[in-house]
Write a protein that holds these residues in place. Structure first.
Motif, PDB file in Angstrom:
ATOM      1  N   ALA A   1       0.831  -1.207   0.000  1.00  0.00           N
ATOM      2  CA  ALA A   1       0.000   0.000   0.000  1.00  0.00           C
ATOM      3  C   ALA A   1       0.867   1.259   0.000  1.00  0.00           C
ATOM      4  O   ALA A   1       0.563   2.239  -0.700  1.00  0.00           O
ATOM      5  N   ARG A   2       1.945   1.229   0.768  1.00  0.00           N
ATOM      6  CA  ARG A   2       2.832   2.390   0.828  1.00  0.00           C
ATOM      7  C   ARG A   2       3.460   2.675  -0.547  1.00  0.00           C
ATOM      8  O   ARG A   2       3.493   3.825  -1.013  1.00  0.00           O
ATOM      9  N   ARG A   3       3.938   1.639  -1.187  1.00  0.00           N
ATOM     10  CA  ARG A   3       4.590   1.812  -2.486  1.00  0.00           C
ATOM     11  C   ARG A   3       3.597   2.227  -3.565  1.00  0.00           C
ATOM     12  O   ARG A   3       3.886   3.108  -4.386  1.00  0.00           O
ATOM     13  N   LEU A   4       2.434   1.594  -3.564  1.00  0.00           N
ATOM     14  CA  LEU A   4       1.426   1.957  -4.558  1.00  0.00           C
ATOM     15  C   LEU A   4       0.950   3.392  -4.357  1.00  0.00           C
ATOM     16  O   LEU A   4       0.709   4.123  -5.329  1.00  0.00           O
ATOM     17  N   GLY A   5       0.807   3.795  -3.117  1.00  0.00           N
ATOM     18  CA  GLY A   5       0.385   5.159  -2.840  1.00  0.00           C
ATOM     19  C   GLY A   5       1.379   6.178  -3.361  1.00  0.00           C
ATOM     20  O   GLY A   5       0.992   7.217  -3.927  1.00  0.00           O
ATOM     21  N   ALA A   6       2.665   5.894  -3.186  1.00  0.00           N
ATOM     22  CA  ALA A   6       3.695   6.796  -3.681  1.00  0.00           C
ATOM     23  C   ALA A   6       3.708   6.837  -5.208  1.00  0.00           C
ATOM     24  O   ALA A   6       3.795   7.905  -5.818  1.00  0.00           O
ATOM     25  N   ALA A   7       3.608   5.663  -5.835  1.00  0.00           N
ATOM     26  CA  ALA A   7       3.669   5.592  -7.296  1.00  0.00           C
ATOM     27  C   ALA A   7       2.413   6.143  -7.957  1.00  0.00           C
ATOM     28  O   ALA A   7       2.460   6.591  -9.113  1.00  0.00           O
ATOM     29  N   ALA A   8       1.295   6.105  -7.236  1.00  0.00           N
ATOM     30  CA  ALA A   8       0.039   6.569  -7.826  1.00  0.00           C
ATOM     31  C   ALA A   8       0.076   8.045  -8.175  1.00  0.00           C
ATOM     32  O   ALA A   8      -0.613   8.495  -9.097  1.00  0.00           O
ATOM     33  N   GLU A   9       0.882   8.817  -7.459  1.00  0.00           N
ATOM     34  CA  GLU A   9       0.976  10.245  -7.764  1.00  0.00           C
ATOM     35  C   GLU A   9       1.600  10.462  -9.144  1.00  0.00           C
ATOM     36  O   GLU A   9       1.122  11.283  -9.932  1.00  0.00           O
ATOM     37  N   THR A  10       2.670   9.732  -9.431  1.00  0.00           N
ATOM     38  CA  THR A  10       3.267   9.824 -10.768  1.00  0.00           C
ATOM     39  C   THR A  10       2.301   9.300 -11.818  1.00  0.00           C
ATOM     40  O   THR A  10       2.157   9.888 -12.900  1.00  0.00           O
TER      41      THR A  10
END
Length: 258
Positions: A119-128
């Motif tokens: 969830a942490r990684r997807l949340g960060a990547a979702a912005e890009t």
């Protein structure tokens, strides 16, 4: 409903041939396996990316998704995972693909810990992903093979550019009824990935409708305006029949089930 097939079924086929094959067999889209051994990969130059776009546009075929291999729940540092996600998402943006596929890959990690990492990684990547108009889809696969597994992660992310990909074989292998899978995934669903196999002990790909997967039940739950993609895993089963000769029949079967 719109239909696509995955280039996992035609490993190594040149982009022009893939686009022509889709157009000639009635498929509106293609899911491109994004791997170093394939014509479409993360190291494509800008001119090469433009050439891919031209080939599909000329054939009137959409690039549905880039099927990447990043494992968002894998143990270890976030840095390499986020870098891989960034490269995959930006390639999709350049090619005009609305989706990218990623795997969980949590292995034997504690479930709660794997969920939190993913969830942490997807949340960060979702912005890009949002900045380039792409959605990252977490596939029901390996450590998180059911809809309930994947929905725990993407529900925690809470970002519209982080969603889910329903691989109907893996939810079936996880003994999750299609109605449960759909109910869990539908708020986040990008598209559905179908296939067919003989049994739980023999996952060699078969023509659609010749195996045991509950395709009719799954497709009856599908969004009539959504995408369905046939992932025929020829790359992993060299003895399987060649996909091109099966595509027209597979499309007819899908349309009959919808």
């Amino acid at each position: 409903m719109k239909y696509a097939f995955s280039t996992l079924g035609v490993p190594g086929m040149p982009v022009a041939d893939v686009a022509a094959l889709a157009a000639s067999t009635g498929y509106q889209g293609v899911e491109l396996r994004t791997h170093p051994e394939e014509p479409v990969h993360l190291d494509l130059t800008t001119p090469e990316r433009s050439a891919v776009v031209r080939e599909f546009a000329g054939a009137g075929v959409e690039i549905l998704a880039l099927a990447g291999y990043t494992q968002v729940a894998a143990p270890g540092d976030d840095g390499p995972v986020l870098t891989a996600l960034d490269r995959l998402v930006r390639l999709a943006g350049d090619l005009g693909a609305p989706f990218v596929r990623v795997f969980p890959g949590g292995g034997d990690s504690d479930r709660a810990e794997a969920d939190a990492v993913a969830a942490r990684r997807l949340g960060a990547a979702a912005e890009t992903a949002a900045s380039v108009g792409v959605r990252i889809l977490l596939e029901t696969h390996d450590s998180h093979r059911t809809g309930q597994d994947v929905s725990r992660i993407v529900g925690t992310v809470g970002h519209k550019h982080a969603g889910a990909l329903w691989d109907v074989m893996h939810t079936w292998l996880g003994e999750e009824p299609p109605s449960t899978s759909h109910a869990s995934l539908s708020p986040y669903l990008g598209y559905i990935q179908v296939k067919d196999v003989a049994s739980r002990d023999d996952l060699t790909p078969l023509p659609l409708g010749e195996g045991v997967l509950p395709l009719g039940e799954c497709l009856s739950l599908a969004d009539p305006d959504g995408w369905v993609c046939w992932e025929y895993e020829k790359r992993w089963y060299e003895g399987a029949a060649e996909l091109p000769g099966l595509l027209a029949g597979g499309l007819a079967h899908l349309r009959a089930q919808a």
